[in-house]
Structures are given as structure tokens and as C-alpha cells.
Enzyme design. Structure first.
Site, PDB file in Angstrom:
ATOM      1  N   GLY A   1      47.840  31.221  45.062  1.00  8.60           N
ATOM      2  CA  GLY A   1      49.097  31.882  45.373  1.00  8.60           C
ATOM      3  C   GLY A   1      49.593  31.516  46.755  1.00  8.60           C
TER       4      GLY A   1
ATOM      5  N   GLY B   1      51.468  32.264  50.717  1.00  6.29           N
ATOM      6  CA  GLY B   1      51.446  33.208  51.820  1.00  6.29           C
ATOM      7  C   GLY B   1      50.195  33.147  52.672  1.00  6.29           C
TER       8      GLY B   1
ATOM      9  CB  CYS C   1      43.980  27.964  45.979  1.00  5.45           C
ATOM     10  SG  CYS C   1      45.067  27.172  47.183  1.00  5.45           S
TER      11      CYS C   1
ATOM     12  CG  ASN D   1      49.980  23.960  46.989  1.00  2.00           C
ATOM     13  OD1 ASN D   1      50.334  23.920  48.166  1.00  2.00           O
ATOM     14  ND2 ASN D   1      50.688  24.574  46.061  1.00  2.00           N
TER      15      ASN D   1
ATOM     16  N   GLY E   1      47.715  25.748  52.817  1.00  2.00           N
ATOM     17  CA  GLY E   1      48.046  25.620  54.229  1.00  2.00           C
ATOM     18  C   GLY E   1      47.160  26.463  55.115  1.00  2.00           C
ATOM     19  CG  PHE E   2      46.891  30.075  55.559  1.00  2.00           C
ATOM     20  CD1 PHE E   2      46.917  30.697  56.801  1.00  2.00           C
ATOM     21  CD2 PHE E   2      48.089  29.911  54.877  1.00  2.00           C
ATOM     22  CE1 PHE E   2      48.114  31.149  57.339  1.00  2.00           C
ATOM     23  CE2 PHE E   2      49.285  30.349  55.404  1.00  2.00           C
ATOM     24  CZ  PHE E   2      49.300  30.975  56.639  1.00  2.00           C
TER      25      PHE E   2
ATOM     26  CG  HIS F   1      44.742  23.915  42.871  1.00  2.00           C
ATOM     27  ND1 HIS F   1      45.147  25.172  42.491  1.00  2.00           N
ATOM     28  CD2 HIS F   1      45.149  23.758  44.150  1.00  2.00           C
ATOM     29  CE1 HIS F   1      45.787  25.753  43.488  1.00  2.00           C
ATOM     30  NE2 HIS F   1      45.806  24.905  44.504  1.00  2.00           N
TER      31      HIS F   1
ATOM     32  CD  GLU G   1      44.291  25.291  39.024  1.00  2.00           C
ATOM     33  OE1 GLU G   1      45.209  25.655  39.755  1.00  2.00           O
ATOM     34  OE2 GLU G   1      43.128  25.106  39.452  1.00  2.00           O
TER      35      GLU G   1
END
Length: 372
Positions: free
Chosen positions: A226, A228, A254, A296, A298-299, A344, A346
Site C-alpha cells: 500500500g 504512504g 511491502c 515499489n 519508498g520507505f 512483490h 505476486e
């Protein structure tokens, strides 16, 4: 007919191009993906919510769009940046053209940009806020709006992308296990990969309680990817802690990996420009194999790379490491049935090196020894 368009980064650098998709103005965090294929999966990945995605692959749209490859019910990117959009889309599965789909869903994009120069800039300076406009040609005016836009640090976005109501994806063939998946921005292929292993998945809203999850008859819990900042997701962190207190098998991917990392007592931090693409090398320390993986994020989780760490739930060790930069890419708990990966497995558009992790999850649920 396309119109002149403008892209301005928050540090003032500007790029000129032409409109692509919807005409208008949009703002978000500028990020780049190195994936050569799978643009439809990228666009419909909820993890890209509030991000303006730069495609490093120069030719985008060659195969058009189809009705089967979406990873969610809509396009989530805040904006789209490409170099050379396809003049003609051709594929036997094609049901439409990419630019038409972008326009229909109101996604503002820009084409004709030197995406190599833009990507190098983001690599040097880091991901940052950006504006894309096809209604103004004034860089200073657009820059002022960019600097007023919210940053990704501190962004609590799960509630904006989660399912409004629970839904179920049934096992393919014989049903063997039931998983409650907390939807923090889930992709459709997660449930497909579980279904192929005899798992029925109940996809639950992000705000679900432990009682909501157990009411599904769940044998295990999954924490989804997800968007944020994971530092804002206190509710999901406490839910993960309660799952571990009850010794329920738990797997996080993730954003879900970052949530589980926090639940185990580790911190999280923002990467300079993140990992986004389908060619990231990761070492699986269980097998010693190096896998090509899709990312994917960014943290990342701030955990020691060597040895085990004592936590409230027993010893925990880093299980996977990115070989490009030594970022933590997975955690394994030794005393509770829980593990994570930051990337990921998946990956709908590939690669599929890490698909075996769903087998590990199934074995964890079954109480079998995790495969080596």
C-alpha cells in the site's frame, strides 16, 4: 490534439513537453520506475497513490490496454511522465489505447520529456514533489503550487485506497486454508497467487479489528502492500502485534512488511529515491539464492543486517537483502509464525523468481517446516 505541457520539480527544475492523457494540472511525489514492461499494472497499483510516475523505458503504450491486467479497479497514479508514447498500439489482447484510458480516468500526463535526464536528477536529488500542467506555461506559478502540496513523509493513505466492504476470492480447486488479508492497498494478483494454492482469501478493510479478521474463520493473516508513510499506520501496527500475540501465522508484503517491522519494534525511514521496477537483485538468506524481483517502495525497515534481534515476540532476523544498496528486504521471526518481504512476489508483469514465498506462507499455515 496534444497541448504544450510543463513539469516542475520542487527544487525548481523544469521540463517541457506535451500533454498526454487528460488536460489539466496535477501534483504529487515524483518517482521513477525502471520496469520495461507492465505499465498497466503500474498505473493500477494502489501503492502509487499520490505519486507522479516517470517511466524510464522510452516507449510506452505499445500494447495498448486490456481488460485483464489491472491490479485494482482504477488508475491510482497522480500523474504520468513518458518519453515516446506509442503512435500505434498492437496486441491480440488489446481492448483500447493507453492515452484514451488515461484521459477517461482524468490522469494528467506529459510526453516528450527527457525521462533519462529527469530520472538522473531524481537519483541525485531524491524523490520530491512535482507538478504537471497542460493549462499553464509559467514555471514560477507552477512551482509555488508544488511547494504547497503535501509531502509523502507523514502521509496516512491506507484509508484512501482500501476496500469499502469485505470481499472474498475463492480457492481454485480444493479449498485448504482461509486467509484474512488486510487491504492497505492490495493488488489483485495476491489473492490469485493464494487461490492457486488452495487458499480462500477474505479481503478486509484497513480499519478491521482482530475480531473482524477471525470472524472470517481465518487460519492466517496477510498484510498487503500500500501507499504512504508506515510511521502513520499505528492501527495496523497494533493489529499486527495482536495477531502475533495469538500466534496466528502472519505474512506481510511491502507496506505490510514495514507494518510488521514496526510491530516487532523496528523503525522505518524514507529512502532517497526508493526502489521501483522489476529488476532488483535480492539475496534470500535462507537459500543463498539471488533473485530478480519487482519493487515499489519508498520507505524501508531499519533493522540490523547481521545476527538476530530480541523483540517482544522473540528473536527476529533479516531474511532478505537488496544487493544494490543493502536495504532490508525481509524479516523472519523465529518464535512466532511471521515473516515479511519488502518486494512483490505476486508481480503480475514479472519477474516470478519470488513466487515461492506464497508456498512458504502456505507451509507456515500448515505447520510444515519452511522450505529451504
Amino acid at each position: 490534439m496534444r497541448r504544450p505541457a510543463l513539469l516542475v520539480l520542487e527544487d525548481g527544475r523544469a521540463f517541457h513537453g506535451e500533454s498526454y492523457g487528460s488536460v489539466g494540472e496535477t501534483f504529487g511525489e515524483a518517482v521513477f520506475t525502471t520496469a520495461m514492461t507492465g505499465y498497466q499494472e503500474t498505473l493500477t497499483d494502489p501503492s502509487y497513490h499520490r505519486q507522479v510516475v516517470v517511466q524510464t523505458a522510452p516507449h510506452i503504450g505499445n500494447t495498448g490496454v486490456n481488460d485483464d491486467d489491472d491490479e485494482s479497479a482504477k488508475i491510482w497514479v497522480a500523474g504520468y511522465v513518458v518519453r515516446d508514447p506509442a503512435r500505434l498500439a498492437s496486441n491480440w489482447r488489446r481492448t483500447g489505447d493507453l492515452e484514451d484510458r488515461l484521459a477517461a480516468e482524468g490522469v494528467v500526463g506529459i510526453a516528450g520529456v527527457d525521462t533519462r535526464a529527469l530520472t538522473r536528477h531524481l537519483r541525485d536529488r531524491g524523490a520530491m514533489r512535482v507538478g504537471v500542467s497542460s493549462v499553464t506555461d509559467d514555471p514560477e506559478a507552477l512551482l509555488r503550487k508544488v511547494r504547497e502540496a503535501p509531502e509523502m513523509v507523514g502521509a496516512d493513505l491506507s484509508a484512501q485506497v482500501t476496500t469499502a466492504e469485505p470481499y472474498t476470492v475463492n480457492a481454485v480447486g480444493t479449498h485448504e486454508f482461509t486467509v484474512a488479508a488486510v487491504d492497505l492497498g492490495i493488488k489483485r494478483n495476491v489473492a490469485r497467487r493464494l487461490a492457486a494454492r488452495g487458499v480462500t482469501t477474505h479481503v478486509m478493510p484497513a480499519g478491521s479489528s482482530i475480531d473482524d479478521l477471525l470472524a472470517t474463520g481465518a487460519d492466517a493473516v496477510f498484510l498487503s502492500p500500500g501507499p504512504g508513510d508506515p510511521a502513520t499506520a499505528d492501527g495496523a501496527v497494533e493489529l499486527a502485534r495482536e495477531v502475533m500475540r495469538r500466534q496466528i501465522p502472519l505474512f506481510g508484503i511491502c507496506f505490510g512488511s514495514q507494518i510488521l517491522g514496526r510491530a516487532l519494534g523496528f523503525g522505518t525511514y524514507k529512502l532517497a529515491f526508493g526502489h521501483r521496477g522489476s529488476n532488483q537483485p535480492v539475496l534470500d538468506r535462507t537459500t543463498g539464492k539471488v533473485e530478480v524481483t519487482a519493487h515499489n517502495h519508498g520507505f524501508a525497515v531499519d533493522a540490523p543486517l547481521e545476527g538476530s534481534v530480541a523483540t517482544d515476540f522473540g528473536d527476529v532476523a533479516v531474511s532478505h537483502v537488496c544487493l544494490n544498496d543493502n536495504v532490508v528486504e525481509g524479516l523472519r521471526a523465529h518464535d512466532v509464525p511471521a515473516f515479511t518481504v519488502q518486494y512483490h512476489p505476486e508481480a503480475a508483469a514479472g519477474p516470478h523468481d519470488a513466487d515461492y514465498l506464497f508456498d512458504r506462507f502456505r507451509e507456515l499455515i500448515a505447520g510444515e517446516k519452511v522450505s529451504a
